[in-house]
Design a protein around this motif. Structure first.
Motif, PDB file in Angstrom:
ATOM      1  N   TYR A  17      52.051  28.134  39.080  1.00 53.33           N
ATOM      2  CA  TYR A  17      51.301  27.150  39.847  1.00 53.33           C
ATOM      3  C   TYR A  17      51.778  25.727  39.555  1.00 53.33           C
ATOM      4  O   TYR A  17      52.150  24.984  40.472  1.00 53.33           O
ATOM      5  CB  TYR A  17      49.802  27.268  39.548  1.00 53.33           C
ATOM      6  CG  TYR A  17      48.949  26.478  40.518  1.00 53.33           C
ATOM      7  CD1 TYR A  17      48.364  27.102  41.614  1.00 53.33           C
ATOM      8  CD2 TYR A  17      48.743  25.112  40.356  1.00 53.33           C
ATOM      9  CE1 TYR A  17      47.592  26.385  42.520  1.00 53.33           C
ATOM     10  CE2 TYR A  17      47.981  24.391  41.247  1.00 53.33           C
ATOM     11  CZ  TYR A  17      47.400  25.025  42.335  1.00 53.33           C
ATOM     12  OH  TYR A  17      46.660  24.298  43.214  1.00 53.33           O
ATOM     13  N   LYS A  51      50.773  30.963  45.772  1.00 58.93           N
ATOM     14  CA  LYS A  51      50.330  32.297  46.183  1.00 58.93           C
ATOM     15  C   LYS A  51      50.491  33.312  45.055  1.00 58.93           C
ATOM     16  O   LYS A  51      49.572  34.085  44.764  1.00 58.93           O
ATOM     17  CB  LYS A  51      51.111  32.751  47.412  1.00 58.93           C
ATOM     18  CG  LYS A  51      50.661  34.097  47.960  1.00 58.93           C
ATOM     19  CD  LYS A  51      51.439  34.465  49.219  1.00 58.93           C
ATOM     20  CE  LYS A  51      50.986  35.818  49.758  1.00 58.93           C
ATOM     21  NZ  LYS A  51      51.748  36.200  50.979  1.00 58.93           N
ATOM     22  N   LYS A  52      51.658  33.298  44.407  1.00 57.20           N
ATOM     23  CA  LYS A  52      51.915  34.256  43.324  1.00 57.20           C
ATOM     24  C   LYS A  52      50.964  34.026  42.164  1.00 57.20           C
ATOM     25  O   LYS A  52      50.441  34.977  41.577  1.00 57.20           O
ATOM     26  CB  LYS A  52      53.364  34.139  42.858  1.00 57.20           C
ATOM     27  CG  LYS A  52      53.782  35.226  41.884  1.00 57.20           C
ATOM     28  CD  LYS A  52      55.291  35.239  41.698  1.00 57.20           C
ATOM     29  CE  LYS A  52      55.736  36.430  40.863  1.00 57.20           C
ATOM     30  NZ  LYS A  52      57.214  36.499  40.742  1.00 57.20           N
ATOM     31  N   ALA A  82      47.926  32.701  42.210  1.00 55.38           N
ATOM     32  CA  ALA A  82      46.570  33.109  42.557  1.00 55.38           C
ATOM     33  C   ALA A  82      46.440  34.620  42.623  1.00 55.38           C
ATOM     34  O   ALA A  82      45.442  35.194  42.146  1.00 55.38           O
ATOM     35  CB  ALA A  82      46.171  32.486  43.889  1.00 55.38           C
ATOM     36  N   GLU A  83      47.431  35.289  43.191  1.00 55.57           N
ATOM     37  CA  GLU A  83      47.369  36.747  43.326  1.00 55.57           C
ATOM     38  C   GLU A  83      47.346  37.427  41.964  1.00 55.57           C
ATOM     39  O   GLU A  83      46.533  38.329  41.717  1.00 55.57           O
ATOM     40  CB  GLU A  83      48.558  37.248  44.152  1.00 55.57           C
ATOM     41  CG  GLU A  83      48.431  36.959  45.641  1.00 55.57           C
ATOM     42  CD  GLU A  83      49.645  37.438  46.421  1.00 55.57           C
ATOM     43  OE1 GLU A  83      50.653  37.838  45.780  1.00 55.57           O
ATOM     44  OE2 GLU A  83      49.585  37.413  47.666  1.00 55.57           O
ATOM     45  N   LEU A  84      48.244  37.004  41.065  1.00 56.38           N
ATOM     46  CA  LEU A  84      48.287  37.629  39.738  1.00 56.38           C
ATOM     47  C   LEU A  84      47.027  37.319  38.953  1.00 56.38           C
ATOM     48  O   LEU A  84      46.479  38.180  38.273  1.00 56.38           O
ATOM     49  CB  LEU A  84      49.513  37.152  38.961  1.00 56.38           C
ATOM     50  CG  LEU A  84      49.601  37.738  37.543  1.00 56.38           C
ATOM     51  CD1 LEU A  84      49.826  39.239  37.595  1.00 56.38           C
ATOM     52  CD2 LEU A  84      50.692  37.071  36.730  1.00 56.38           C
ATOM     53  N   ARG A 118      43.974  36.678  40.064  1.00 55.49           N
ATOM     54  CA  ARG A 118      42.837  37.468  40.570  1.00 55.49           C
ATOM     55  C   ARG A 118      42.965  38.934  40.176  1.00 55.49           C
ATOM     56  O   ARG A 118      41.981  39.576  39.790  1.00 55.49           O
ATOM     57  CB  ARG A 118      42.745  37.331  42.089  1.00 55.49           C
ATOM     58  CG  ARG A 118      42.141  36.016  42.566  1.00 55.49           C
ATOM     59  CD  ARG A 118      41.772  36.078  44.027  1.00 55.49           C
ATOM     60  NE  ARG A 118      42.952  36.251  44.867  1.00 55.49           N
ATOM     61  CZ  ARG A 118      43.616  35.247  45.432  1.00 55.49           C
ATOM     62  NH1 ARG A 118      43.233  33.999  45.217  1.00 55.49           N
ATOM     63  NH2 ARG A 118      44.672  35.470  46.185  1.00 55.49           N
ATOM     64  N   GLU A 119      44.201  39.464  40.275  1.00 59.68           N
ATOM     65  CA  GLU A 119      44.417  40.873  39.934  1.00 59.68           C
ATOM     66  C   GLU A 119      44.114  41.131  38.455  1.00 59.68           C
ATOM     67  O   GLU A 119      43.422  42.097  38.114  1.00 59.68           O
ATOM     68  CB  GLU A 119      45.861  41.259  40.253  1.00 59.68           C
ATOM     69  CG  GLU A 119      46.187  42.707  39.929  1.00 59.68           C
ATOM     70  CD  GLU A 119      47.646  43.055  40.180  1.00 59.68           C
ATOM     71  OE1 GLU A 119      48.057  44.165  39.816  1.00 59.68           O
ATOM     72  OE2 GLU A 119      48.379  42.198  40.724  1.00 59.68           O
ATOM     73  N   ASP A 132      40.295  40.829  37.738  1.00 59.21           N
ATOM     74  CA  ASP A 132      39.538  41.993  38.213  1.00 59.21           C
ATOM     75  C   ASP A 132      39.751  43.210  37.315  1.00 59.21           C
ATOM     76  O   ASP A 132      38.803  43.950  37.015  1.00 59.21           O
ATOM     77  CB  ASP A 132      39.919  42.332  39.663  1.00 59.21           C
ATOM     78  CG  ASP A 132      39.454  41.267  40.647  1.00 59.21           C
ATOM     79  OD1 ASP A 132      38.571  40.472  40.289  1.00 59.21           O
ATOM     80  OD2 ASP A 132      39.982  41.243  41.778  1.00 59.21           O
ATOM     81  N   LEU A 164      41.511  29.453  38.651  1.00 59.20           N
ATOM     82  CA  LEU A 164      41.484  29.996  40.015  1.00 59.20           C
ATOM     83  C   LEU A 164      40.478  29.259  40.878  1.00 59.20           C
ATOM     84  O   LEU A 164      40.711  29.028  42.074  1.00 59.20           O
ATOM     85  CB  LEU A 164      41.170  31.497  39.975  1.00 59.20           C
ATOM     86  CG  LEU A 164      42.232  32.387  39.322  1.00 59.20           C
ATOM     87  CD1 LEU A 164      41.728  33.821  39.230  1.00 59.20           C
ATOM     88  CD2 LEU A 164      43.536  32.335  40.107  1.00 59.20           C
ATOM     89  N   GLU A 185      45.565  25.712  47.174  1.00 57.91           N
ATOM     90  CA  GLU A 185      46.900  25.573  47.727  1.00 57.91           C
ATOM     91  C   GLU A 185      46.909  24.359  48.659  1.00 57.91           C
ATOM     92  O   GLU A 185      46.080  24.248  49.555  1.00 57.91           O
ATOM     93  CB  GLU A 185      47.295  26.831  48.494  1.00 57.91           C
ATOM     94  CG  GLU A 185      48.736  26.816  48.955  1.00 57.91           C
ATOM     95  CD  GLU A 185      49.184  28.185  49.473  1.00 57.91           C
ATOM     96  OE1 GLU A 185      50.265  28.225  50.066  1.00 57.91           O
ATOM     97  OE2 GLU A 185      48.455  29.160  49.287  1.00 57.91           O
TER      98      GLU A 185
END
Length: 201
Positions: free
Chosen positions: A146, A153-154, A156-158, A160-161, A164, A192, A197
């Motif tokens: 970031y 995008k990468k 945020a995706e990692l 969140r994953e 969770d 997060l 973005e």
């Protein structure tokens, strides 16, 4: 301590690792805090000279950290555990991240991402998703993508994953491990929540 380990079997005890990690974190943290205060002021005269001195000290310290950690990783490649390998790779990624924050014109951002990719692969193989090392790697990984590489995008995706996955496994932890895991998870969630973005604003 580290030189002794490299001269021998390349393995440090848990207590030695703890002291080494805490020492490096304190030294780097203090220098980075000093640098942040200095660069906020006018860069001329004595202040500019002192800023350059702090940057030089930080560069030397991080260079030593990278050299010694690489030595530990290579010297103990056949003796260290999967957990220890993930930790050493994490240290390398974090050192390059810290350099990229102070010297953004260099290639340390890409190097940080590459080392943290390896650290994450090792952590996914050897560690549970709630392990403090695994979560620390994730935290540094998303910050690198970031803040340094601008891959929103990468990151945020990692983030969140990982968040969770860890949340779903928290009920398996004892109280001490639960406290450690949730402390890092709060940091990940705070990032997060705070990050947006730019194209979405």
């Amino acid at each position: 301590m580290v030189r002794r380990a490299l001269a021998g079997e390349g393995v440090l005890t848990e207590e030695e690792l703890r002291h080494l990690r805490q020492s490096w974190q304190a030294q780097v943290g203090n220098l980075r805090a000093a640098h942040a205060v200095l660069v906020a002021g006018p860069q001329d005269g004595a202040l500019a000279a002192y800023t350059a001195e702090v940057r030089s000290e930080l560069d030397l310290l991080l260079g030593e950290l990278i050299e010694l950690t690489t030595g530990l990783l290579n010297a103990g490649s056949f003796a260290i555990s999967g957990e220890r390998r993930a930790e050493y790779l994490w240290w390398l990624g974090n050192a390059h991240l810290e350099r990229a924050r102070v010297f953004p014109e260099g290639t340390d951002g890409q190097k940080a991402a590459a080392w943290l990719d390896q650290a994450l692969a090792a952590a996914e193989q050897w560690l549970p998703t709630t392990h403090p090392i695994w979560l620390g790697i994730v935290l540094n990984y998303i910050v690198t993508h970031y803040e340094i590489l601008k891959d929103f995008k990468k990151a945020a995706e990692l983030g969140r994953e990982a968040f969770d996955k860890a949340i779903s496994d928290l009920d398996q932890l004892d109280e001490a491990s639960y406290d450690l895991a949730t402390a890092v998870l709060r940091q990940i969630k705070a990032l997060l929540d705070a990050w947006r973005e730019p194209s979405a604003s």
